[in-house]
Design a protein around this motif. Structure first.
Motif, PDB file in Angstrom:
ATOM      1  N   LYS A   1      28.770  59.243  42.507  1.00  0.00           N
ATOM      2  CA  LYS A   1      30.076  59.543  41.923  1.00  0.00           C
ATOM      3  C   LYS A   1      31.194  58.826  42.667  1.00  0.00           C
ATOM      4  O   LYS A   1      32.130  58.287  42.061  1.00  0.00           O
ATOM      5  N   GLU A   2      31.098  58.813  44.001  1.00  0.00           N
ATOM      6  CA  GLU A   2      32.125  58.162  44.820  1.00  0.00           C
ATOM      7  C   GLU A   2      32.161  56.653  44.552  1.00  0.00           C
ATOM      8  O   GLU A   2      33.227  56.046  44.446  1.00  0.00           O
ATOM      9  N   LEU A   3      30.965  56.061  44.437  1.00  0.00           N
ATOM     10  CA  LEU A   3      30.899  54.622  44.154  1.00  0.00           C
ATOM     11  C   LEU A   3      31.486  54.296  42.785  1.00  0.00           C
ATOM     12  O   LEU A   3      32.204  53.294  42.616  1.00  0.00           O
ATOM     13  N   LYS A   4      31.163  55.150  41.801  1.00  0.00           N
ATOM     14  CA  LYS A   4      31.717  54.938  40.457  1.00  0.00           C
ATOM     15  C   LYS A   4      33.235  55.083  40.470  1.00  0.00           C
ATOM     16  O   LYS A   4      33.954  54.341  39.785  1.00  0.00           O
ATOM     17  N   ARG A   5      33.746  56.068  41.231  1.00  0.00           N
ATOM     18  CA  ARG A   5      35.199  56.282  41.305  1.00  0.00           C
ATOM     19  C   ARG A   5      35.897  55.068  41.924  1.00  0.00           C
ATOM     20  O   ARG A   5      36.923  54.601  41.439  1.00  0.00           O
ATOM     21  N   LYS A   6      35.311  54.549  43.014  1.00  0.00           N
ATOM     22  CA  LYS A   6      35.885  53.366  43.659  1.00  0.00           C
ATOM     23  C   LYS A   6      35.837  52.150  42.728  1.00  0.00           C
ATOM     24  O   LYS A   6      36.752  51.321  42.706  1.00  0.00           O
ATOM     25  N   LYS A   7      34.732  52.042  41.955  1.00  0.00           N
ATOM     26  CA  LYS A   7      34.601  50.923  41.017  1.00  0.00           C
ATOM     27  C   LYS A   7      35.686  50.999  39.945  1.00  0.00           C
ATOM     28  O   LYS A   7      36.286  49.985  39.567  1.00  0.00           O
ATOM     29  N   ARG A   8      35.933  52.250  39.435  1.00  0.00           N
ATOM     30  CA  ARG A   8      36.980  52.423  38.428  1.00  0.00           C
ATOM     31  C   ARG A   8      38.353  52.081  39.008  1.00  0.00           C
ATOM     32  O   ARG A   8      39.186  51.454  38.341  1.00  0.00           O
ATOM     33  N   MET A   9      38.598  52.483  40.250  1.00  0.00           N
ATOM     34  CA  MET A   9      39.876  52.188  40.897  1.00  0.00           C
ATOM     35  C   MET A   9      40.078  50.683  41.054  1.00  0.00           C
ATOM     36  O   MET A   9      41.179  50.159  40.862  1.00  0.00           O
ATOM     37  N   LYS A  10      38.974  49.974  41.402  1.00  0.00           N
ATOM     38  CA  LYS A  10      39.053  48.514  41.522  1.00  0.00           C
ATOM     39  C   LYS A  10      39.378  47.874  40.175  1.00  0.00           C
ATOM     40  O   LYS A  10      40.195  46.960  40.081  1.00  0.00           O
ATOM     41  N   LEU A  11      38.716  48.392  39.120  1.00  0.00           N
ATOM     42  CA  LEU A  11      38.963  47.859  37.778  1.00  0.00           C
ATOM     43  C   LEU A  11      40.418  48.095  37.369  1.00  0.00           C
ATOM     44  O   LEU A  11      41.068  47.204  36.801  1.00  0.00           O
ATOM     45  N   PHE A  12      40.925  49.297  37.653  1.00  0.00           N
ATOM     46  CA  PHE A  12      42.321  49.602  37.349  1.00  0.00           C
ATOM     47  C   PHE A  12      43.256  48.687  38.137  1.00  0.00           C
ATOM     48  O   PHE A  12      44.268  48.207  37.618  1.00  0.00           O
ATOM     49  N   ALA A  13      42.922  48.444  39.395  1.00  0.00           N
ATOM     50  CA  ALA A  13      43.761  47.577  40.238  1.00  0.00           C
ATOM     51  C   ALA A  13      43.764  46.142  39.715  1.00  0.00           C
ATOM     52  O   ALA A  13      44.811  45.490  39.652  1.00  0.00           O
TER      53      ALA A  13
ATOM     54  N   ALA B   1      43.151  45.255  36.606  1.00  0.00           N
ATOM     55  CA  ALA B   1      43.873  45.264  35.333  1.00  0.00           C
ATOM     56  C   ALA B   1      45.386  45.265  35.566  1.00  0.00           C
ATOM     57  O   ALA B   1      46.142  44.552  34.893  1.00  0.00           O
ATOM     58  N   ALA B   2      45.833  46.057  36.539  1.00  0.00           N
ATOM     59  CA  ALA B   2      47.258  46.113  36.854  1.00  0.00           C
ATOM     60  C   ALA B   2      47.748  44.768  37.398  1.00  0.00           C
ATOM     61  O   ALA B   2      48.822  44.286  37.021  1.00  0.00           O
ATOM     62  N   ALA B   3      46.947  44.154  38.281  1.00  0.00           N
ATOM     63  CA  ALA B   3      47.322  42.858  38.844  1.00  0.00           C
ATOM     64  C   ALA B   3      47.395  41.788  37.758  1.00  0.00           C
ATOM     65  O   ALA B   3      48.309  40.958  37.736  1.00  0.00           O
ATOM     66  N   PHE B   4      46.433  41.830  36.822  1.00  0.00           N
ATOM     67  CA  PHE B   4      46.426  40.860  35.725  1.00  0.00           C
ATOM     68  C   PHE B   4      47.657  41.055  34.830  1.00  0.00           C
ATOM     69  O   PHE B   4      48.271  40.086  34.380  1.00  0.00           O
ATOM     70  N   ALA B   5      48.001  42.334  34.568  1.00  0.00           N
ATOM     71  CA  ALA B   5      49.163  42.627  33.730  1.00  0.00           C
ATOM     72  C   ALA B   5      50.448  42.122  34.389  1.00  0.00           C
ATOM     73  O   ALA B   5      51.318  41.548  33.730  1.00  0.00           O
ATOM     74  N   ILE B   6      50.550  42.332  35.713  1.00  0.00           N
ATOM     75  CA  ILE B   6      51.728  41.848  36.443  1.00  0.00           C
ATOM     76  C   ILE B   6      51.798  40.323  36.414  1.00  0.00           C
ATOM     77  O   ILE B   6      52.853  39.725  36.183  1.00  0.00           O
ATOM     78  N   PHE B   7      50.641  39.689  36.639  1.00  0.00           N
ATOM     79  CA  PHE B   7      50.583  38.219  36.607  1.00  0.00           C
ATOM     80  C   PHE B   7      50.974  37.686  35.232  1.00  0.00           C
ATOM     81  O   PHE B   7      51.724  36.717  35.102  1.00  0.00           O
ATOM     82  N   GLN B   8      50.465  38.343  34.188  1.00  0.00           N
ATOM     83  CA  GLN B   8      50.772  37.918  32.819  1.00  0.00           C
ATOM     84  C   GLN B   8      52.266  38.078  32.531  1.00  0.00           C
ATOM     85  O   GLN B   8      52.884  37.219  31.884  1.00  0.00           O
ATOM     86  N   THR B   9      52.840  39.158  33.017  1.00  0.00           N
ATOM     87  CA  THR B   9      54.279  39.386  32.828  1.00  0.00           C
ATOM     88  C   THR B   9      55.094  38.298  33.515  1.00  0.00           C
ATOM     89  O   THR B   9      56.079  37.790  32.962  1.00  0.00           O
TER      90      THR B   9
END
Length: 205
Positions: free
Chosen positions: A21-33, A35-43
């Motif tokens: 569960k902890e590994l999956k949570r960290k993986k989701r956080m990385k994916l969110f990070a 995605a956020a970085a890509f959105a900022i870069f695109q902006t």
């Protein structure tokens, strides 16, 4: 003993589940990070594109140089006059990321507020972020200047101050999709040296 082994296996399974569960949570956080970085870069990319590429400016239209091909003048008190022929190099500077297509226009040459000559500029195109140079010929004379002007004294001084004016109208084309009307205005002041038969002190705005 069997009970202890069972409890140990149970703890191991629960620990493995928690770790998963902890590994999956960290993986989701990385994916969110990511995605956020890509959105900022695109902006940022869109912002830079809007401020630079999509920002359409008026081109600049200037006289670069003038060669005096023919020149006659007289400072006679009763009938001062001049006749000249210029070969001028003019330029359209287009700093936009799209082509600038412009229409036919004319350049007027004035002395003392009176038009003394006119040059024709044919329609054309200045490529993106480039300068288009053209040569035009103009004949100038003092036929329209009133007798009570300062023409006689200016000719005697050997210097005639003139102004060239023009407006170049056209459209800037971006990516063959966006068309925007733009224009370039010219206002150049110059001094004709009658002795050296040359143009000096030319300034354009």
């Amino acid at each position: 003993m069997a009970e202890q082994n069972y409890q140990q296996r149970k703890l191991d399974v629960e620990s493995a589940a928690e770790l998963s569960k902890e590994l999956k949570r960290k993986k989701r956080m990385k994916l969110f990070a990511y995605a956020a970085a890509f959105a900022i870069f695109q902006t940022i990319v869109i912002l830079v594109f809007s401020l630079s590429v999509m920002r359409i400016k008026n081109p600049k239209f200037r006289v670069r140089s003038i060669t005096v091909e023919d020149l006659t003048h007289t400072s006679a008190p009763n009938s001062p006059s001049f006749n000249m022929k210029f070969n001028a190099e003019v330029a359209v500077k287009n700093t936009n990321f799209g082509h600038f297509k412009f229409d036919n226009t004319t350049i007027s040459f004035d002395y003392g507020g009176v038009q003394v000559g006119e040059a024709f500029v044919a329609k054309g195109r200045a490529k993106a972020r480039s300068t288009k140079k053209m040569n035009v010929t103009v004949e100038l004379n003092s036929n329209n200047i009133l007798d009570n002007s300062n023409l006689g004294s200016d000719i005697s001084s050997g210097l005639l101050t003139m102004i060239s004016r023009s407006k170049l109208s056209g459209k800037v084309l971006l990516m063959k999709l966006i068309k925007k009307k733009k224009s370039a205005e010219m206002s150049c002041t110059m001094t004709v040296n009658l002795v050296s038969r040359a143009i000096q002190d030319m300034k354009c705005q």
